[in-house]
Design a protein around this motif. Structure first.
Motif, short mmCIF file in Angstrom:
data_model
loop_
_atom_site.label_atom_id
_atom_site.label_comp_id
_atom_site.label_asym_id
_atom_site.label_seq_id
_atom_site.Cartn_x
_atom_site.Cartn_y
_atom_site.Cartn_z
N GLN A 8 0.83 -1.21 0.00
CA GLN A 8 0.00 0.00 0.00
C GLN A 8 0.87 1.26 0.00
N LYS A 9 1.94 1.25 0.79
CA LYS A 9 2.85 2.40 0.82
C LYS A 9 3.56 2.58 -0.52
N ALA A 10 3.92 1.47 -1.15
CA ALA A 10 4.57 1.53 -2.47
C ALA A 10 3.63 2.13 -3.51
N MET A 11 2.35 1.78 -3.42
CA MET A 11 1.38 2.33 -4.36
C MET A 11 1.23 3.83 -4.15
N VAL A 12 1.16 4.28 -2.91
CA VAL A 12 1.05 5.71 -2.62
C VAL A 12 2.29 6.44 -3.12
N ALA A 13 3.47 5.85 -2.91
CA ALA A 13 4.71 6.47 -3.38
C ALA A 13 4.72 6.60 -4.89
N ALA A 14 4.24 5.56 -5.58
CA ALA A 14 4.18 5.61 -7.05
C ALA A 14 3.19 6.67 -7.51
N MET A 15 2.09 6.82 -6.79
CA MET A 15 1.11 7.85 -7.14
C MET A 15 1.72 9.24 -6.97
N LYS A 16 2.43 9.45 -5.87
CA LYS A 16 3.06 10.74 -5.62
C LYS A 16 4.12 11.06 -6.66
N ALA A 17 4.81 10.01 -7.12
CA ALA A 17 5.86 10.19 -8.13
C ALA A 17 5.28 10.26 -9.54
N LYS A 23 2.40 2.23 -10.43
CA LYS A 23 1.20 2.28 -9.59
C LYS A 23 0.20 1.21 -10.03
N ASP A 24 0.03 1.06 -11.34
CA ASP A 24 -0.90 0.06 -11.87
C ASP A 24 -0.46 -1.36 -11.50
N ALA A 25 0.84 -1.62 -11.59
CA ALA A 25 1.35 -2.96 -11.27
C ALA A 25 1.13 -3.28 -9.79
N VAL A 26 1.47 -2.35 -8.92
CA VAL A 26 1.31 -2.58 -7.47
C VAL A 26 -0.18 -2.63 -7.12
N SER A 27 -0.96 -1.78 -7.73
CA SER A 27 -2.40 -1.74 -7.48
C SER A 27 -3.06 -3.07 -7.85
N SER A 28 -2.62 -3.68 -8.93
CA SER A 28 -3.20 -4.97 -9.34
C SER A 28 -2.88 -6.06 -8.32
N ILE A 29 -1.69 -6.01 -7.73
CA ILE A 29 -1.34 -6.99 -6.68
C ILE A 29 -2.25 -6.78 -5.47
N ILE A 30 -2.39 -5.52 -5.06
CA ILE A 30 -3.23 -5.21 -3.90
C ILE A 30 -4.66 -5.69 -4.14
N SER A 31 -5.18 -5.43 -5.32
CA SER A 31 -6.53 -5.85 -5.66
C SER A 31 -6.67 -7.38 -5.59
N ASP A 32 -5.69 -8.09 -6.16
CA ASP A 32 -5.73 -9.55 -6.13
C ASP A 32 -5.65 -10.08 -4.70
N VAL A 33 -4.81 -9.45 -3.88
CA VAL A 33 -4.68 -9.87 -2.48
C VAL A 33 -6.01 -9.68 -1.75
N LYS A 34 -6.64 -8.54 -1.97
CA LYS A 34 -7.93 -8.28 -1.32
C LYS A 34 -8.99 -9.31 -1.73
N LYS A 35 -9.02 -9.65 -3.02
CA LYS A 35 -9.98 -10.65 -3.50
C LYS A 35 -9.78 -11.99 -2.81
N VAL A 36 -8.52 -12.44 -2.76
CA VAL A 36 -8.22 -13.73 -2.14
C VAL A 36 -8.52 -13.68 -0.65
N ASP A 85 8.93 -7.18 -13.59
CA ASP A 85 10.04 -6.66 -12.78
C ASP A 85 9.54 -6.02 -11.49
N VAL A 86 8.43 -5.29 -11.57
CA VAL A 86 7.86 -4.66 -10.37
C VAL A 86 7.36 -5.72 -9.39
N ILE A 87 6.63 -6.71 -9.89
CA ILE A 87 6.10 -7.76 -9.02
C ILE A 87 7.24 -8.54 -8.38
N LYS A 88 8.29 -8.79 -9.16
CA LYS A 88 9.45 -9.55 -8.67
C LYS A 88 10.09 -8.87 -7.45
N GLU A 89 10.03 -7.53 -7.40
CA GLU A 89 10.59 -6.80 -6.25
C GLU A 89 9.93 -7.21 -4.94
N TYR A 90 8.67 -7.60 -5.00
CA TYR A 90 7.92 -7.93 -3.79
C TYR A 90 7.81 -9.43 -3.55
#
Length: 146
Positions: A8-17, A23-36, A85-90
């Motif tokens: 969530q913090k990474a998504m906010v940082a990407a939005m600010k930047a 932001k889209d890549a991190v947001s999709s992970i967050i969305s998938d996590v919430k669904k599961v 590459d973004v997903i791999k970071e996490y």
């Protein structure tokens, strides 16, 4: 701090930047996590194991997209690669071949002694799921069963 909060913090940082792709890549992970989390009934208490499970699944999906994308669609392939590459970071760090071999010989020596590959895999996979590459595990087990 939990891994979900990190995302969530990474998504906010990407939005600010103003980094829309990240932001889209991190947001999709967050969305998938919430669904599961909702499906498994733990929406209010999202654990790191659940987050890691979703990240590994997302990583596999994007890898398949990269592998099946036609070469003449370079722009789309680059987009998939960036997302990967973004997903791999996490993604959680995978165990090395030596670490897997050591764990198998120390913790599962009795079942390995049976040389029954099916029984071995049934016993060890729950312990290694999400921590090691299945192909590497399979190769090591085949080697130990000889």
């Amino acid at each position: 701090m939990s891994k979900f909060e990190d995302l969530q913090k990474a998504m906010v940082a990407a939005m600010k930047a103003r980094d829309k792709a990240r932001k889209d890549a991190v947001s999709s992970i967050i969305s998938d996590v919430k669904k599961v989390a909702i499906d498994s009934g733990c929406r209010d208490n999202i654990g790191d194991d659940l987050v890691n499970q979703v990240i590994m699944k997302s990583l596999k999906t994007v890898k398949e997209q990269i592998d099946t994308c036609p070469d003449d669609r370079a722009e789309l392939k680059a987009e998939y690669q960036f997302r990967y590459d973004v997903i791999k970071e996490y993604a959680p760090a995978m165990m090395s071949e030596d670490e897997i071999r050591t764990m198998l010989t120390e913790k599962f020596s009795e079942v390995i002694a049976t040389k029954n590959k099916g029984a071995i895999m049934k016993e060890i996979m729950p312990a290694l799921k999400g921590k090691a590459d299945g192909k590497v595990i399979n190769a090591i087990v085949a080697e130990l069963c000889k």
